[in-house]
Design an enzyme around this catalytic site. Sequence first.
Site, short mmCIF file in Angstrom:
data_model
loop_
_atom_site.label_atom_id
_atom_site.label_comp_id
_atom_site.label_asym_id
_atom_site.label_seq_id
_atom_site.Cartn_x
_atom_site.Cartn_y
_atom_site.Cartn_z
N ARG A 100 31.36 20.63 71.13
CA ARG A 100 29.96 21.08 71.26
C ARG A 100 29.18 20.16 72.18
O ARG A 100 28.33 20.59 72.97
CB ARG A 100 29.27 21.11 69.89
CG ARG A 100 29.69 22.27 69.02
CD ARG A 100 29.19 22.08 67.59
NE ARG A 100 27.76 22.01 67.50
CZ ARG A 100 27.09 21.23 66.62
NH1 ARG A 100 27.74 20.47 65.77
NH2 ARG A 100 25.79 21.21 66.59
N SER A 130 28.14 21.29 60.45
CA SER A 130 28.55 19.96 60.90
C SER A 130 27.99 18.89 59.96
O SER A 130 28.73 18.02 59.48
CB SER A 130 28.04 19.75 62.33
OG SER A 130 28.15 18.41 62.71
N HIS A 172 21.15 11.51 56.69
CA HIS A 172 21.68 11.98 57.96
C HIS A 172 20.52 12.47 58.82
O HIS A 172 19.60 13.09 58.32
CB HIS A 172 22.67 13.11 57.73
CG HIS A 172 23.59 13.33 58.90
ND1 HIS A 172 24.74 12.60 59.10
CD2 HIS A 172 23.50 14.16 59.96
CE1 HIS A 172 25.34 12.99 60.21
NE2 HIS A 172 24.59 13.93 60.77
N ASP A 196 35.15 19.06 61.91
CA ASP A 196 33.92 18.60 62.57
C ASP A 196 34.25 17.59 63.66
O ASP A 196 33.58 17.57 64.70
CB ASP A 196 32.93 18.00 61.55
CG ASP A 196 31.60 17.68 62.21
OD1 ASP A 196 31.02 18.59 62.84
OD2 ASP A 196 31.15 16.53 62.16
N LYS A 239 30.26 16.96 56.44
CA LYS A 239 30.48 15.50 56.38
C LYS A 239 29.88 14.94 55.09
O LYS A 239 30.46 14.10 54.43
CB LYS A 239 29.81 14.81 57.58
CG LYS A 239 30.48 15.07 58.91
CD LYS A 239 30.00 14.11 59.98
CE LYS A 239 28.69 14.47 60.64
NZ LYS A 239 28.71 15.62 61.53
N1 URA Z 1 24.29 15.69 63.41
C1 URA Z 1 25.52 16.19 63.12
O1 URA Z 1 26.31 15.55 62.44
N2 URA Z 1 25.83 17.39 63.59
C2 URA Z 1 24.99 18.14 64.32
O2 URA Z 1 25.35 19.22 64.71
C3 URA Z 1 23.71 17.61 64.64
C4 URA Z 1 23.38 16.37 64.17
#
Ligand code: URA
Length: 446
Positions: free
Chosen positions: A169, A184, A83, A162, A188
């Site tokens: 956001r 966040s 990620h 999220d 995930k």
């Molecule tokens: N990627 C995400 O999934 N969430 C964030 O807040 C920033 C980057």
Amino acid sequence: MKYNPVEIIIRKRSGKKLTREELSFFIKSYLNNEIPEYQMAALLMAIYFKNMHPDEIQTLTEVYINSGKRITFPPDMPTVDKHSTGGVGDKISIVLAPIVAACGAKIPMISGRGLGHTGGTLDKLESIPGFRTDFSYSQFKKMVKEVGFSIIGQSKELVPADKRIYALRDVTGTVESLPLITASIMSKKIAEGAKNLVIDLKVGSGAFIKKMDKAEKLAELLMQTGKNLGQKVSVVFSNMNSSLGEYAGNALEIKECIEFLKGKKIPDIYTITKMLAVEMLMLTEIAKDRIEAGNMFGTVLENGKALEYFKRFVQAQGGNPKICDDTSLLPQSKFKIPIISSKKGWVKSIDTQAIGYALIEIGAGRKTIESQLNYAAGAYLPIKVGVFVDKNSEIGRVYCDDEIQGLSVANKIRKSFLIIPSKSEYDENYFKEMELIYGLENNLDE
Ligand code: URA
């Protein structure tokens, strides 16, 4: 209502630590539409300014995860994910996942849409005609097993907290908050069931995190949260002082990914993708050492296996796999407007965040939750920090459907480049520093 939402907002606004019950109440009530968007936005802004204690961040992450289901895979399956914390032109997941899957790993990837000034993997993929990212929990699991990887979005089943809060956001100026980023990302990544995770932590003018000291704090939070929830996490810090690759914009980046998988050498994409792939193959123990991992990476790129995995993935998720043979099937813009340098010299810095926001004006990202994207919009941005440019040379191009808007965006992008007429030894060292990439790892056994 068990609590008054205003009191919780005020407690956070005064810097108090919120309890599990308060956080759980607030988020559950928001998801049930009992707390309106404006109160959620106010709480997010209070968190942005007042921060959270590490225990509170851990609790927030768990509340996010528990808002939906948690997937599990067989313990002997080599699951791993990557990620990114977000950047401009960051298309790495789209080339990395087929490469690593072609090497034998299984990648369950829950990704995000555009956030703040940065683009999102889901928006890029949805620029492929027919492509879907809204699969059910069981369809997702099946694709991971059969195709080797799948990339979907948060949903009513998977991290719904999220899904809603991320979108809010994006349009309320509450992205650059370490607690909100941690909850966040980690929610995930835990909910999707990957046992191993590599974080590409972007640092620089086009990232949410501009300085290394803050990046190290975020790395610590991500690794600790992963450890507490049983996930092995490695963090790679990478440079986001220039936009990544040569293109930024949804369909333009898909085209670039296909060219990369067909063998085009794009130096920064190659370096960062290889570094992350090696890390993922080491974490899953698919490769016995970094040399073997590097060789596997080169082999699946050269023999076309990674491209084959990408095609299978596009087809499995409803997209037209013919885009791999004919990229003109992707959305195309009406106008291409050159960006002309008004100076001669070396590019000392680029305000990459300003470029990201400029691209939102032509529809590459969203201004409100309801905004419609223009998938064809974006820019060609081949010039990086440290490069020499001539006066009146073309330093980029804007792709758009509205010529007047495109001209204004081209002008904003031109102004985001700081060009110096001569370069000293200090500048040479500074340019080298800007290229640095290095990594950290949490140790589940300690
Ligand atoms: N990627 C995400 O999934 N969430 C964030 O807040 C920033 C980057």
